[in-house]
Design a protein around this motif. Sequence first.
Motif, PDB file in Angstrom:
ATOM      1  N   SER A   1       0.828  -1.206   0.000  1.00  0.00           N
ATOM      2  CA  SER A   1       0.000   0.000   0.000  1.00  0.00           C
ATOM      3  C   SER A   1       0.866   1.261   0.000  1.00  0.00           C
ATOM      4  N   THR A   2       0.384   2.280  -0.682  1.00  0.00           N
ATOM      5  CA  THR A   2       1.053   3.577  -0.688  1.00  0.00           C
ATOM      6  C   THR A   2       0.245   4.552   0.158  1.00  0.00           C
ATOM      7  N   ILE A   3       0.870   5.091   1.190  1.00  0.00           N
ATOM      8  CA  ILE A   3       0.204   6.057   2.068  1.00  0.00           C
ATOM      9  C   ILE A   3       0.856   7.409   1.864  1.00  0.00           C
ATOM     10  N   GLY A   4       0.073   8.371   1.454  1.00  0.00           N
ATOM     11  CA  GLY A   4       0.572   9.710   1.215  1.00  0.00           C
ATOM     12  C   GLY A   4       0.643  10.518   2.492  1.00  0.00           C
ATOM     13  N   VAL A   5       1.558  11.460   2.513  1.00  0.00           N
ATOM     14  CA  VAL A   5       1.638  12.449   3.592  1.00  0.00           C
ATOM     15  C   VAL A   5       1.511  13.815   2.937  1.00  0.00           C
ATOM     16  N   LEU A   6       0.490  14.562   3.312  1.00  0.00           N
ATOM     17  CA  LEU A   6       0.310  15.898   2.748  1.00  0.00           C
ATOM     18  C   LEU A   6       1.535  16.731   3.094  1.00  0.00           C
ATOM     19  N   ALA A   7       2.280  17.134   2.075  1.00  0.00           N
ATOM     20  CA  ALA A   7       3.606  17.725   2.298  1.00  0.00           C
ATOM     21  C   ALA A   7       3.597  19.229   2.077  1.00  0.00           C
TER      22      ALA A   7
ATOM     23  N   HIS B   1       6.117  11.452   9.773  1.00  0.00           N
ATOM     24  CA  HIS B   1       5.010  10.584   9.370  1.00  0.00           C
ATOM     25  C   HIS B   1       5.459   9.609   8.284  1.00  0.00           C
ATOM     26  N   ALA B   2       6.276  10.074   7.351  1.00  0.00           N
ATOM     27  CA  ALA B   2       6.777   9.184   6.297  1.00  0.00           C
ATOM     28  C   ALA B   2       7.593   8.047   6.905  1.00  0.00           C
ATOM     29  N   ALA B   3       8.377   8.348   7.932  1.00  0.00           N
ATOM     30  CA  ALA B   3       9.160   7.312   8.609  1.00  0.00           C
ATOM     31  C   ALA B   3       8.241   6.290   9.284  1.00  0.00           C
ATOM     32  N   ALA B   4       7.149   6.760   9.873  1.00  0.00           N
ATOM     33  CA  ALA B   4       6.191   5.852  10.509  1.00  0.00           C
ATOM     34  C   ALA B   4       5.545   4.947   9.465  1.00  0.00           C
ATOM     35  N   VAL B   5       5.218   5.511   8.311  1.00  0.00           N
ATOM     36  CA  VAL B   5       4.624   4.714   7.228  1.00  0.00           C
ATOM     37  C   VAL B   5       5.578   3.599   6.809  1.00  0.00           C
ATOM     38  N   GLU B   6       6.856   3.913   6.714  1.00  0.00           N
ATOM     39  CA  GLU B   6       7.845   2.886   6.367  1.00  0.00           C
ATOM     40  C   GLU B   6       7.917   1.809   7.448  1.00  0.00           C
ATOM     41  N   ARG B   7       7.854   2.217   8.719  1.00  0.00           N
ATOM     42  CA  ARG B   7       7.959   1.245   9.812  1.00  0.00           C
ATOM     43  C   ARG B   7       6.819   0.239   9.805  1.00  0.00           C
ATOM     44  N   ILE B   8       5.632   0.650   9.347  1.00  0.00           N
ATOM     45  CA  ILE B   8       4.492  -0.275   9.346  1.00  0.00           C
ATOM     46  C   ILE B   8       4.416  -1.087   8.061  1.00  0.00           C
ATOM     47  N   GLY B   9       5.407  -0.925   7.184  1.00  0.00           N
ATOM     48  CA  GLY B   9       5.478  -1.770   5.996  1.00  0.00           C
ATOM     49  C   GLY B   9       4.753  -1.255   4.778  1.00  0.00           C
TER      50      GLY B   9
ATOM     51  N   ALA C   1      -2.580   9.065  -6.721  1.00  0.00           N
ATOM     52  CA  ALA C   1      -1.791   7.833  -6.769  1.00  0.00           C
ATOM     53  C   ALA C   1      -1.698   7.101  -5.432  1.00  0.00           C
ATOM     54  N   VAL C   2      -2.226   7.693  -4.350  1.00  0.00           N
ATOM     55  CA  VAL C   2      -2.074   7.066  -3.032  1.00  0.00           C
ATOM     56  C   VAL C   2      -3.335   6.312  -2.628  1.00  0.00           C
ATOM     57  N   ASP C   3      -3.144   5.337  -1.709  1.00  0.00           N
ATOM     58  CA  ASP C   3      -4.264   4.542  -1.198  1.00  0.00           C
ATOM     59  C   ASP C   3      -4.887   5.163   0.044  1.00  0.00           C
ATOM     60  N   ALA C   4      -4.132   6.026   0.720  1.00  0.00           N
ATOM     61  CA  ALA C   4      -4.593   6.694   1.939  1.00  0.00           C
ATOM     62  C   ALA C   4      -3.747   7.948   2.107  1.00  0.00           C
TER      63      ALA C   4
END
Length: 199
Positions: A2-8, A16-24, A38-41
């Motif tokens: 899954s791709t999770i976007g962070v409003l940048a 937040h991007a680091a947290a997204v990576e930690r959860i896989g 392009a993002v799922d969330a």
Amino acid sequence: MSTIGVLALQGDVREHAAAVERIGATPSRVRRLAELEAVDALIIPGGESTTIDKLLRAFELFEPLRDRIHAGMPVMGSCAGMIMLATDIVGAIDGQRSLAAIPMTVRRNAFGRQVDSSEVELAWIPDGSTMHATFIRAPWVESCDPSVEILATATGPDGAAHPVAVRHGNAIATSFHPEIAEPGAVHDDRVHRLLLDLV
């Protein structure tokens, strides 16, 4: 994956991007319409809600983001992100808009100014465990529809307990910053995992 976007546009984008990576999941910084599509969330980080509102309009993302959320895209907002997801805002400036994803009223800067920032141990209602939470100029939920699930509460300066983490349908919001951990502590990514579960 899954791709999770962070409003940048503002706020703790890197954390937040680091947290997204930690959860896989795969993080993606979102500033443009094509990136949003392009993002799922999506995660709306902390910052200043009035500035986020203005930048969303300037980048022509406000309506597309609102439409995707209301069409069911999972979304998470922390601190200012919580304000952006509320239907009503106490203390809003003239003309301030929100994405109206969760039927609740939030109060801006409810826990005080920057100097009143704090770290507290919360009871995480879904499983009764504790969660370390960092509050920085944080809002709280003043009131919410009965359909909104309260995940955690905290005692405010007024001595009353107020919801500080909620979930409703495809939307999750926290008053605190779940992307921040104490120096040397293990990150608690359960809020981000809730978002991934929605995906």
